[in-house]
Scaffold this motif. Structure first.
Motif, mmCIF file in Angstrom:
data_model
loop_
_atom_site.group_PDB
_atom_site.id
_atom_site.type_symbol
_atom_site.label_atom_id
_atom_site.label_comp_id
_atom_site.label_asym_id
_atom_site.label_seq_id
_atom_site.Cartn_x
_atom_site.Cartn_y
_atom_site.Cartn_z
ATOM 1 N N LYS A 1 -23.002 -19.521 -16.153
ATOM 2 C CA LYS A 1 -24.291 -19.391 -16.822
ATOM 3 C C LYS A 1 -24.979 -18.065 -16.491
ATOM 4 C CE LYS A 1 -24.810 -24.286 -17.650
ATOM 5 N NZ LYS A 1 -25.526 -25.544 -17.390
ATOM 6 N N LEU A 2 -24.667 -17.493 -15.330
ATOM 7 C CA LEU A 2 -25.128 -16.121 -15.063
ATOM 8 C C LEU A 2 -24.501 -15.160 -16.067
ATOM 9 C CD1 LEU A 2 -26.448 -13.880 -13.184
ATOM 10 C CD2 LEU A 2 -24.182 -13.729 -12.150
ATOM 11 N N CYS A 3 -23.189 -15.295 -16.248
ATOM 12 C CA CYS A 3 -22.486 -14.408 -17.187
ATOM 13 C C CYS A 3 -22.991 -14.623 -18.615
ATOM 14 C CB CYS A 3 -20.980 -14.654 -17.119
ATOM 15 S SG CYS A 3 -20.237 -14.159 -15.541
ATOM 16 N N THR A 4 -23.272 -15.866 -18.955
ATOM 17 C CA THR A 4 -23.815 -16.160 -20.281
ATOM 18 C C THR A 4 -25.156 -15.474 -20.470
ATOM 19 O OG1 THR A 4 -22.703 -18.312 -20.370
ATOM 20 C CG2 THR A 4 -24.615 -18.005 -21.810
ATOM 21 N N ASP A 5 -25.997 -15.550 -19.454
ATOM 22 C CA ASP A 5 -27.320 -14.941 -19.540
ATOM 23 C C ASP A 5 -27.213 -13.426 -19.681
ATOM 24 O OD1 ASP A 5 -30.277 -15.405 -19.296
ATOM 25 O OD2 ASP A 5 -30.018 -14.044 -17.603
ATOM 26 N N GLN A 6 -26.289 -12.820 -18.942
ATOM 27 C CA GLN A 6 -26.100 -11.374 -19.041
ATOM 28 C C GLN A 6 -25.592 -10.989 -20.425
ATOM 29 O OE1 GLN A 6 -25.085 -10.179 -14.395
ATOM 30 N NE2 GLN A 6 -23.428 -10.450 -15.823
ATOM 31 N N GLN A 7 -24.662 -11.766 -20.965
ATOM 32 C CA GLN A 7 -24.141 -11.505 -22.304
ATOM 33 C C GLN A 7 -25.253 -11.630 -23.348
ATOM 34 O OE1 GLN A 7 -21.208 -10.552 -23.411
ATOM 35 N NE2 GLN A 7 -19.747 -10.934 -21.755
ATOM 36 N N LEU A 8 -26.109 -12.620 -23.165
ATOM 37 C CA LEU A 8 -27.197 -12.841 -24.114
ATOM 38 C C LEU A 8 -28.155 -11.654 -24.131
ATOM 39 C CD1 LEU A 8 -28.714 -14.666 -26.101
ATOM 40 C CD2 LEU A 8 -29.841 -15.739 -24.122
ATOM 41 N N LYS A 9 -28.479 -11.152 -22.958
ATOM 42 C CA LYS A 9 -29.387 -10.007 -22.890
ATOM 43 C C LYS A 9 -28.770 -8.792 -23.568
ATOM 44 C CE LYS A 9 -31.845 -11.448 -18.721
ATOM 45 N NZ LYS A 9 -32.131 -11.164 -17.283
ATOM 46 N N ALA A 10 -27.470 -8.602 -23.392
ATOM 47 C CA ALA A 10 -26.793 -7.473 -24.032
ATOM 48 C C ALA A 10 -26.786 -7.632 -25.551
ATOM 49 C CB ALA A 10 -25.370 -7.355 -23.499
ATOM 50 N N LEU A 11 -26.573 -8.866 -26.031
ATOM 51 C CA LEU A 11 -26.544 -9.107 -27.468
ATOM 52 C C LEU A 11 -27.913 -8.908 -28.104
ATOM 53 C CD1 LEU A 11 -24.217 -12.254 -27.625
ATOM 54 C CD2 LEU A 11 -23.707 -9.954 -28.503
ATOM 55 N N LYS A 12 -28.957 -9.269 -27.395
ATOM 56 C CA LYS A 12 -30.311 -9.082 -27.920
ATOM 57 C C LYS A 12 -30.607 -7.606 -28.150
ATOM 58 C CE LYS A 12 -32.576 -13.213 -26.031
ATOM 59 N NZ LYS A 12 -33.597 -13.708 -25.067
ATOM 60 N N ILE A 13 -30.019 -6.766 -27.282
ATOM 61 C CA ILE A 13 -30.224 -5.324 -27.428
ATOM 62 C C ILE A 13 -29.376 -4.770 -28.572
ATOM 63 C CG2 ILE A 13 -29.913 -3.088 -26.288
ATOM 64 C CD1 ILE A 13 -30.525 -4.493 -23.637
ATOM 65 N N SER A 14 -28.126 -5.231 -28.642
ATOM 66 C CA SER A 14 -27.212 -4.694 -29.662
ATOM 67 C C SER A 14 -27.445 -5.302 -31.042
ATOM 68 C CB SER A 14 -25.754 -4.927 -29.239
ATOM 69 O OG SER A 14 -25.475 -6.312 -29.149
ATOM 70 N N LYS A 15 -28.046 -6.491 -31.086
ATOM 71 C CA LYS A 15 -28.291 -7.164 -32.371
ATOM 72 C C LYS A 15 -29.745 -7.593 -32.484
ATOM 73 C CE LYS A 15 -23.559 -8.951 -32.765
ATOM 74 N NZ LYS A 15 -22.726 -10.176 -32.974
ATOM 75 N N PRO A 16 -30.649 -6.646 -32.524
ATOM 76 C CA PRO A 16 -32.077 -7.009 -32.607
ATOM 77 C C PRO A 16 -32.382 -7.778 -33.893
ATOM 78 C CG PRO A 16 -31.760 -4.672 -33.109
ATOM 79 C CD PRO A 16 -30.435 -5.183 -32.602
ATOM 80 N N GLY A 17 -33.252 -8.756 -33.775
ATOM 81 C CA GLY A 17 -33.642 -9.543 -34.941
ATOM 82 C C GLY A 17 -32.802 -10.770 -35.180
ATOM 83 N N SER A 18 -31.656 -10.900 -34.505
ATOM 84 C CA SER A 18 -30.798 -12.079 -34.690
ATOM 85 C C SER A 18 -31.429 -13.290 -34.015
ATOM 86 C CB SER A 18 -29.412 -11.823 -34.106
ATOM 87 O OG SER A 18 -28.778 -10.738 -34.752
#
Length: 745
Positions: A647-664
């Motif tokens: 879940k740490l890795c999931t959270d880190q992936q989520l933060k990266a996706l929010k930056i790379s895919k704004p508005g999703s």
């Protein structure tokens, strides 16, 4: 006023105003006097300058006991470039003034701490045409106080202190930098560096003093007018076989400095007796210094003299760990509280229950077998069930410390010393030391910077930075022995890294060297090391739940079994398979398990999972299986630790996706993040830890059925707190080596 006296036993003397006061260190007597420069003379003030001694010149570095340590690290650079010019040069704003230096008379024989004989009863003697009340401690020291009419102490409070320098030394307790400034000028102007105990530090000062004297117009400075007030102290009650004058001096040092600028964390741990955790941490260092177990780390692999106020990471490239990490291991394993060892899903909170920690310490050290329910010590009554970090019997500290050293101390040092990557680091460092041929001053200073631990490293660093600043400004610079020493260290660093790669990966070729650097950019972090020791603590808690429980005296053997398990994992015949020695790497490997964004100390809970995962392999489990006849508890613990990491890795992936895919939509991104994190861990476990993809999928499916599983929101909140609570969390990666290019994602 009274001459130099006629006694031949005591050739060194100070005279001035005497007094006495009481502190937590006990009674302190003192004489207020002064030390001065100038032409050689026999008067006490002139001789006092030569008698003042920093600790490093009184005791051999290798002989220093950490429970006798007063102050050790001198900032020679600051003395040379700031204090000496201040002392010698005319000041536009008025005369230079130094507050009094505080020196204490302590017993030494052959540079080893000893004890003073008991003071004789006062007698009346005639000396220098006056009557004095005299007390004498064998052939170590003698005190005289001027008498007036009716043989009563004279109201002028005039006194003299005599001592025999073969048995006693004046050690600077406060103002060591001021004292060193005086000594540097004294030794340079009298050409006496070579015959002094500080000859090895000559390069730091001689040119600076000569330059300062040249900058002053001829005849403008009369050195005999350069005087500094000195308070010379001694402990009249700390004489005899049972006395502890060096411990009293250490306490007085803390008293004198407690209102000064904040001392470094390292200094507090080394000096303060206010917390039992400091005492136990010093015991770890003393165990390394004593060298009774050659399989332990050498003391010079530990950084314990960092002068910086905040020094959570080692600064030397040569060291493996530092005193702050050692104290943290003591706090977590001995004081807990136990919930952080039993529940591997918990992060460390900022506030702990001292009562809970104290109770856990009493359990971990089995104090029930050491003390009765109630006992006396030093005039105080102690209840065994009230003993804790801030309430413990000073007279029984050795008893408690011995129990710690025999159990948790050995366990902590075993895992930090004998686990393969750390053993390889220590062997490489020892090889560097053994291969070092010191043939000039620069190399001697560089050698001392790595292996003597007397603050030389920091002086070289600061001096080199000062040299570079002057050079950048176009000022005239000379490459002194100090600068050459720092440059020599850079060359030795390259040698060491090659030695370490050979010890760890059995190759010093460029490719192996890169992989080794990447590995130690992880292994030498506090997070990885604390995770290692947390594994010891958590698995010992599991061992307590096994049939028959656990006996504290078995803890070193248990630690040794863990080390054998880890080393068996690391040393498997690699062939075409993954090299398990690189299993914790973030870089230079494919499908790494280590996806931790920053490796600050708070992330140690995730490294605990890595170390457990290495044991949960056929090679690792073989060595610890006898300690866990029922392994169900281990299986539950590693499952919970893996879930936390997923879940740490999931959270880190989520933060990266929010930056790379704004508005999703966040819900959609979370599903994508969970899948990416899970696939990454699954591949890593398959390649590095023998966990098949089917087994992983089965485990993943079981999480959905577990009512105790943490929710994504809970773990996300926990992970944010984990990162926020560490001071250095703003940086993505801050390793202890200069390998930023190797540790990126």
């Amino acid at each position: 006023m009274f001459g130099s006296g006629t006694k031949l036993t005591f050739r060194d003397c100070v005279q001035g105003t005497w007094g006495s006061f009481s502190t937590p260190a006990g009674r302190v007597d003192y004489i207020m006097t002064k030390a001065r420069l100038g032409d050689d003379a026999d008067d006490p003030e002139r001789q006092l300058t030569k008698s003042l001694s920093p600790v490093r010149e009184v005791m051999e570095a290798g002989d220093l006991d950490f429970n006798q340590l007063l102050q050790r690290d001198l900032d020679d650079h600051r003395v040379a470039v700031s204090l000496i010019p201040y002392l010698l040069k005319p000041q536009a704003t008025g005369p230079a003034f130094f507050p009094p230096i505080v020196a204490v008379l302590l017993p030494f024989r052959n540079k080893r701490p000893s004890r003073f004989p008991v003071l004789d009863a006062p007698t009346v003697v005639e000396d220098d045409g006056a009557r004095w009340e005299q007390e004498q401690a064998g052939t170590s020291f003698q005190v005289q106080r001027l008498l007036g009419g009716n043989d009563r102490l004279h109201p002028a409070n005039v006194g003299k202190l005599w001592w025999n320098r073969t048995e006693s030394q004046l050690v600077v307790l406060d103002g060591q930098h001021r004292a060193m400034a005086l000594l540097a000028v004294e030794r340079t102007t009298t050409n006496s560096w070579q015959n002094s105990p500080g000859a090895r530090f000559r390069s730091f000062y001689e040119n600076q003093v000569k330059q300062a004297l040249q900058d002053i117009s001829h005849g403008e400075l009369d050195l005999s007018k350069v005087e500094v007030p000195v308070t010379v102290c001694w402990f009249p009650d700390q004489a005899g076989e049972d006395a502890k004058p060096h411990e009293a001096a250490r306490k007085l040092f803390v008293d004198v400095n407690k209102e000064a600028r904040p001392p470094s964390e390292s200094r507090i741990i080394l000096l303060s007796d206010a917390e039992l955790s400091n005492v136990l941490t010093r015991r770890l260092l003393s165990e390394l210094r004593n060298g009774h177990d050659e399989s332990y780390l050498p003391l010079y692999a530990v950084e314990y003299d960092n002068p910086e106020v905040n020094s959570s990471r080692p600064a030397r490239w040569s060291v493996l760990t530092n005193i702050n990490l050692l104290k943290t291991t003591v706090e977590r394993c001995v004081f807990g509280p136990p919930k952080y060892l039993k529940d591997v899903t918990l992060r460390f909170g900022s506030r702990q229950s001292s009562a809970e920690q104290d109770a856990f310490m009493r359990e971990q050290l089995d104090l029930t077998s050491l003390f009765p329910a109630q006992f006396e010590d030093g005039g105080f009554t102690y209840q065994r069930e009230s003993l804790g970090n801030s309430e413990f019997p000073i007279g029984q500290v050795d008893t408690i410390s011995d129990r710690f050293a025999e159990t948790w101390g050995r366990g902590i040092l075993t895992v930090l010393s004998k686990t393969a990557p750390y053993a390889a680091h220590a062997k490489a460092l020892t090889r560097l030391k053994d291969d070092w041929h010191v043939d000039d001053t620069g190399l001697t200073l560089a050698h001392d910077a790595l292996f003597s631990g007397v603050g030389v490293f920091w002086t070289l660093r600061d001096s080199y930075e000062h040299y570079q600043e002057k050079k950048a400004l176009g000022a005239k610079t000379t490459k002194s022995d100090v600068i050459k020493a720092w440059e020599a260290l850079k060359v030795r660093e390259e040698n060491f890294e090659t030695y370490r790669a050979v010890e760890f990966l059995e190759s010093g070729k460029p490719e192996a060297l890169k992989k080794s650097k990447a590995a130690y950019a992880v292994f030498n972090t506090h997070a990885c090391q604390l995770g290692l020791v947390l594994t010891l603590g958590s698995l010992w808690q599991l061992r307590k739940e096994q049939p028959g429980g656990a006996d504290t005296k078995d803890l070193p053997a248990f630690a040794d079994a863990l080390v054998k398990g880890w080393n068996a994992y690391f040393s498997q015949d690699q062939g075409k398979a993954k090299d398990r020695r690189l299993a914790f790497n973030k870089a230079e490997v494919n499908h790494p398990l280590n996806q931790i964004g920053n490796m600050d100390t708070a992330q140690s809970v995730f490294f605990r999972y890595f170390w457990m995962q290495a044991l949960d392999t056929p090679a690792g489990w073989e060595h610890i299986a006898p300690w866990f006849p029922d392994r169900s508890g281990f299986d539950r613990m590693i499952s919970a630790a893996r879930e936390l990491y997923l879940k740490l890795c999931t959270d880190q992936q989520l933060k990266a996706l929010k930056i790379s895919k704004p508005g999703s939509a966040e819900a959609k991104l979370r599903v994508e993040a969970q899948q990416a994190a899970s696939n990454s861990i699954k591949r890593a476990l398959r390649d590095w830890f023998y966990l098949s993809e089917d087994t992983y999928e089965s485990w993943l499916s079981s999480l959905a059925k577990s009512p105790a599983a943490l929710t994504d929101d809970e773990i996300s909140s926990d992970n944010d707190a984990l990162i926020a609570e560490d001071d250095d969390s703003t940086s993505e990666n801050v390793p202890v080596t200069s390998l930023e290019d190797l540790i990126g994602d």
